[in-house]
Design an enzyme around this catalytic site. Structure first.
Site, mmCIF file in Angstrom:
data_model
loop_
_atom_site.group_PDB
_atom_site.id
_atom_site.type_symbol
_atom_site.label_atom_id
_atom_site.label_comp_id
_atom_site.label_asym_id
_atom_site.label_seq_id
_atom_site.Cartn_x
_atom_site.Cartn_y
_atom_site.Cartn_z
ATOM 1 C CG HIS A 1 -2.200 -0.424 0.810
ATOM 2 N ND1 HIS A 1 -3.554 -0.310 1.564
ATOM 3 C CD2 HIS A 1 -2.168 -1.931 0.802
ATOM 4 C CE1 HIS A 1 -4.210 -1.743 1.343
ATOM 5 N NE2 HIS A 1 -3.626 -2.230 0.303
ATOM 6 C CE1 TYR B 1 -4.950 4.136 9.116
ATOM 7 C CE2 TYR B 1 -5.209 3.565 11.334
ATOM 8 C CZ TYR B 1 -5.045 3.432 9.782
ATOM 9 O OH TYR B 1 -3.648 2.504 10.166
ATOM 10 N N PRO C 1 -3.610 0.590 19.306
ATOM 11 C CG PRO C 1 -5.537 -0.986 18.159
ATOM 12 C CD PRO C 1 -5.226 0.127 19.590
ATOM 13 C CE LYS D 1 3.719 3.254 13.002
ATOM 14 N NZ LYS D 1 4.385 2.542 12.387
ATOM 15 C CE1 TYR E 1 -0.181 2.835 7.136
ATOM 16 C CE2 TYR E 1 -0.764 3.774 9.684
ATOM 17 C CZ TYR E 1 -1.455 3.135 8.878
ATOM 18 O OH TYR E 1 -1.569 2.053 8.658
HETATM 19 P P1 FAS Z 1 1.684 -11.895 21.585
HETATM 20 O O1 FAS Z 1 0.840 -12.253 22.650
HETATM 21 O O2 FAS Z 1 1.268 -11.955 20.512
HETATM 22 O O3 FAS Z 1 2.493 -13.444 21.894
HETATM 23 C C1 FAS Z 1 2.500 -13.665 22.591
HETATM 24 C C2 FAS Z 1 3.182 -15.772 23.520
HETATM 25 O O4 FAS Z 1 3.610 -15.894 24.300
HETATM 26 C C3 FAS Z 1 1.259 -16.092 23.466
HETATM 27 O O5 FAS Z 1 1.336 -16.423 21.379
HETATM 28 C C4 FAS Z 1 1.170 -16.441 24.181
HETATM 29 O O6 FAS Z 1 0.230 -17.914 24.454
HETATM 30 C C5 FAS Z 1 2.406 -17.157 25.003
HETATM 31 N N1 FAS Z 1 2.426 -17.200 26.556
HETATM 32 C C6 FAS Z 1 1.982 -15.571 27.398
HETATM 33 N N2 FAS Z 1 2.744 -16.291 29.094
HETATM 34 C C7 FAS Z 1 3.188 -17.299 28.507
HETATM 35 C C8 FAS Z 1 3.733 -18.624 29.621
HETATM 36 N N3 FAS Z 1 3.970 -17.835 31.095
HETATM 37 N N4 FAS Z 1 3.870 -19.421 29.105
HETATM 38 C C9 FAS Z 1 4.535 -19.743 28.164
HETATM 39 N N5 FAS Z 1 4.315 -19.042 26.829
HETATM 40 C C10 FAS Z 1 3.612 -17.203 27.021
HETATM 41 N N6 FAS Z 1 -1.302 -4.403 16.382
HETATM 42 C C11 FAS Z 1 -1.090 -3.634 15.536
HETATM 43 O O7 FAS Z 1 0.004 -3.461 14.937
HETATM 44 N N7 FAS Z 1 -1.881 -3.823 14.939
HETATM 45 C C12 FAS Z 1 -3.115 -4.333 15.185
HETATM 46 O O8 FAS Z 1 -4.444 -3.854 14.757
HETATM 47 C C13 FAS Z 1 -3.870 -4.776 16.745
HETATM 48 N N8 FAS Z 1 -4.918 -5.356 17.058
HETATM 49 C C14 FAS Z 1 -4.293 -6.183 18.657
HETATM 50 C C15 FAS Z 1 -5.653 -6.679 19.150
HETATM 51 C C16 FAS Z 1 -5.692 -7.529 20.524
HETATM 52 C C17 FAS Z 1 -6.600 -7.705 20.850
HETATM 53 C C18 FAS Z 1 -5.016 -7.471 20.749
HETATM 54 C C19 FAS Z 1 -4.307 -8.402 22.156
HETATM 55 C C20 FAS Z 1 -3.114 -6.899 20.476
HETATM 56 C C21 FAS Z 1 -2.965 -6.496 19.260
HETATM 57 N N9 FAS Z 1 -1.895 -6.034 18.355
HETATM 58 C C22 FAS Z 1 -2.287 -5.202 16.933
HETATM 59 C C23 FAS Z 1 -0.522 -6.113 18.898
HETATM 60 C C24 FAS Z 1 -0.474 -7.354 18.314
HETATM 61 O O9 FAS Z 1 -0.180 -7.787 16.916
HETATM 62 C C25 FAS Z 1 1.179 -7.000 19.672
HETATM 63 O O10 FAS Z 1 1.750 -6.563 19.538
HETATM 64 C C26 FAS Z 1 1.640 -8.844 19.140
HETATM 65 O O11 FAS Z 1 0.350 -9.930 19.108
HETATM 66 C C27 FAS Z 1 3.077 -9.230 19.584
HETATM 67 O O12 FAS Z 1 3.365 -10.243 19.688
HETATM 68 P P2 FAS Z 1 4.454 -10.986 20.549
HETATM 69 O O13 FAS Z 1 5.173 -9.857 21.408
HETATM 70 O O14 FAS Z 1 5.062 -12.246 20.310
HETATM 71 O O15 FAS Z 1 3.331 -11.238 21.476
HETATM 72 C C1 PHB Z 2 -5.822 -3.974 10.927
HETATM 73 O O1 PHB Z 2 -5.634 -4.563 9.671
HETATM 74 O O2 PHB Z 2 -6.159 -4.673 11.935
HETATM 75 C C2 PHB Z 2 -5.005 -2.536 11.655
HETATM 76 C C3 PHB Z 2 -4.849 -2.210 10.345
HETATM 77 C C4 PHB Z 2 -4.196 -0.667 11.100
HETATM 78 C C5 PHB Z 2 -4.786 -0.222 12.065
HETATM 79 C C6 PHB Z 2 -5.130 -1.414 13.358
HETATM 80 C C7 PHB Z 2 -5.299 -2.974 13.450
HETATM 81 O O3 PHB Z 2 -4.003 0.778 12.874
#
Ligand code: FAS
Ligand code: PHB
Length: 393
Positions: free
Chosen positions: A75, A204, A296, A300, A388
Site C-alpha cells: 500500500h 481511518y 492499535p 505499531k 506510519y
Molecule cells: P503475543 O501476545 O502475540 O505472543 C505472546 C505468546 O506468549 C502467546 O502465544 C502466548 O500464548 C504466550 N505466552 C503468554 N504467557 C506465557 C507463559 N507464561 N508461558 C509460555 N507462553 C506464554 N497490533 C497492530 O499492529 N495492529 C493491530 O490491529 C493490533 N490488534 C490487536 C488486537 C488485540 C486483541 C491484541 C491483544 C493485540 C493487537 N495488536 C495489534 C498487537 C499485537 O499484534 C501484538 O503487538 C503482537 O501480538 C506482539 O507479538 P508478541 O510480542 O509475540 O506477543
Molecule cells: C488491521 O488491519 O487489523 C489494522 C490495520 C491498521 C491499524 C490497526 C489494525 O492501525
C-alpha cells in the site's frame, strides 16, 4: 527431573518469539521456544494487519516471506475520513518512496511456524507454569510443566516474548522494574468478514459518533473496527448493529458501497499505552508485547515487536558468533529509544481520530484544526508518513 540445555530459551511462541528463534537458528544459534497454548490456539488469534518495511525485510531475512511476497498487498497510502470526505495520505510520495505491506499477523505467524518446522526448530507447546530461575547468575534456567511432569532447561540467555500477560516481565523485581501506562476510555470492536474491502486502501475515520477503521486481509476478506465504550460487551453488538454504526461513521459514498456480510470473528480490544523499563534484567531480555503495548491506531504493536527482535538478534549473534557484548549491553536503551517514539505516534494518532467522552466543544474544534492543519501542510503529512511506514531501526 528431565533436563535439557540450549543457548537461548524463548518464552512465547507468538510472532516475536518465532521470528527470533528462526533468525538465531539460521545463524547457527540453538533455541528452544516454550509456548503456553496449542499451535491452533495461537493461529486462531486475529490481530494486526499492517507491516512496516523493516518487518518485511526481517521476514525475508528469516526465510519466511514467500507467501507474504505473493499474497501481501503493498500500500502506497491510506485515507482519513473526516467532515464527510476522504483525504489521502500519500505514504510513498511523502516518505521517500517507502510503503507498507498489508498482510495479517495470523498469516505471519503461520509462515513463521512453517519456517520453524522446515528447520526442525524446537517449539514446546502447552508448556504450563513456566518459571525463570537464577536470572542474575551465569547459570540461569527455566522450568515448566508438561503432562504433569516438571522439566528444566539450562541456558545462557532467556528472552521473554510472552506478551502483556506473560510471566517474564513479572520475573523482574518490582524495585528494578519501572512501568508507564495510559489507559484509554474506550475500546475497539473488531469484525472480520468475507466481504470485499470498503476501498483499495485503509480508511481511518474521525466522526462525532466515534472512530472507525476499514482495513483488509485480502480482496475477499475485510477487517473493520469501531470505537466503543469500555462498558460494551461483544454480545451487545449484532452484525446488523455493527454494520449500521460503521456506515454512520463513514462518508456517504463509502457507506453506500459497503459490502456487508456475517462476521467470522468479532471481539473487543481495550486500548492502552504501556512501556516497561528496563528491557533487560541479568540473563533475561523482554521483547514485544511483554515490554510494551500501543493503541492499535498507528499499526505499531506488531511492528515494534519486529524492531525489538532486530536489536536482540544483533546482540545475541554478536555474543555467540563474535564474542562481542556491545549490542547486547545496549539492547534495552536502543529498543526503548524507538519504542517511545512509536508510543508517541500511536498516542498522537489516537487523540487525532477518537471521540474522548470528556471532550468539550473547544476540544472538538482543536481536534478538527489538527486535521485541517495536517491536510494543509506537506511537512505535517511527511511527519505522519515517516512514522506510519516505520522510523529507522
Ligand atoms: P503475543 O501476545 O502475540 O505472543 C505472546 C505468546 O506468549 C502467546 O502465544 C502466548 O500464548 C504466550 N505466552 C503468554 N504467557 C506465557 C507463559 N507464561 N508461558 C509460555 N507462553 C506464554 N497490533 C497492530 O499492529 N495492529 C493491530 O490491529 C493490533 N490488534 C490487536 C488486537 C488485540 C486483541 C491484541 C491483544 C493485540 C493487537 N495488536 C495489534 C498487537 C499485537 O499484534 C501484538 O503487538 C503482537 O501480538 C506482539 O507479538 P508478541 O510480542 O509475540 O506477543
Ligand atoms: C488491521 O488491519 O487489523 C489494522 C490495520 C491498521 C491499524 C490497526 C489494525 O492501525
Amino acid at each position: 527431573m528431565q533436563s535439557q540445555t540450549t543457548q537461548v530459551v524463548i518464552v512465547g511462541g507468538g510472532p516475536s518469539g518465532l521470528l527470533l528463534s528462526q533468525l538465531l537458528h539460521r545463524a547457527g544459534i540453538d533455541t528452544i521456544v516454550l509456548e503456553r497454548q496449542t499451535r491452533d490456539y495461537v493461529l486462531g488469534r486475529i490481530r494486526a494487519g499492517v507491516l512496516e518495511h523493516g518487518f518485511v525485510d526481517l521476514l525475508r531475512r528469516a526465510g519466511a516471506s514467500a507467501r507474504m511476497d505473493r499474497d501481501g498487498m503493498v500500500h502506497h497510502g491510506f485515507h482519513i475520513a473526516h467532515q464527510g470526505r476522504l483525504d489521502r495520505i500519500d505514504l510513498a510520495g511523502s516518505a521517500k518512496g517507502q510503503t507498507v505491506m498489508v498482510y495479517g499477523q495470523t498469516e505471519v505467524t503461520r509462515d513463521l511456524y512453517e519456517a520453524r518446522d522446515a528447520m526442525r526448530g524446537q517449539i514446546i507447546h502447552e508448556a504450563a507454569n513456566v518459571a525463570l530461575h537464577d536470572l542474575t547468575t551465569v547459570r540461569p534456567y527455566v522450568t515448566y510443566e508438561q503432562q504433569g511432569e516438571t522439566r528444566r532447561i539450562d541456558t545462557k540467555f532467556i528472552v521473554g516474548a510472552d506478551g502483556f500477560h506473560g510471566v517474564s516481565r513479572k520475573s523482574i523485581p518490582s524495585d528494578v522494574l519501572r512501568e508507564y501506562e495510559k489507559v484509554y476510555p474506550f475500546g475497539w470492536l473488531g469484525v472480520l468478514s468475507q466481504t470485499s474491502p470498503a476501498a483499495d486502501e485503509l480508511i481511518y475515520a474521525r466522526h462525532d459518533r466515534g472512530f472507525a477503521l476499514c482495513s483488509m486481509r485480502n480482496p475477499q476478506l475485510s477487517r473493520y473496527y469501531i470505537q466503543v465504550p469500555l462498558t460494551d460487551r461483544v454480545e451487545d453488538w449484532s452484525d446488523a448493529a455493527f454494520w449500521e454504526e460503521l456506515k454512520r461513521r463513514l462518508p456517504d459514498d463509502v457507506a453506500r458501497g459497503l459490502q456487508t456480510g456475517p462476521s467470522i470473528e468479532k471481539s473487543i480490544a481495550p486500548l492502552r499505552s504501556f512501556v516497561a523499563e528496563p528491557m533487560r534484567y541479568g540473563a533475561l531480555f523482554l521483547a514485544g508485547d511483554a515490554a510494551h503495548i500501543v493503541p492499535p491506531t498507528g499499526a505499531k504493536g506488531l511492528n515494534l515487536a519486529a524492531s525489538d527482535i532486530h536489536y536482540l538478534y544483533d546482540g545475541l549473534s554478536d555474543h555467540f558468533l563474535r564474542g562481542d557484548d556491545t549490542a547486547l549491553d545496549s539492547y534495552s536503551e536502543r529498543a526503548l529509544a524507538r519504542i517511545w517514539k512509536a508510543e508517541r505516534f500511536s498516542w498522537w494518532m489516537t487523540n487525532l481520530l477518537h471521540r474522548f467522552p470528556d471532550m468539550s466543544p473547544a476540544d472538538l474544534r482543536l481536534q478538527q484544526a489538527d486535521l485541517d492543519y495536517l491536510f494543509s501542510s506537506d511537512a505535517a503529512q511527511a511527519s505522519l508518513a515517516e512514522n506510519y511506514v516505520g522510523l529507522p531501526y
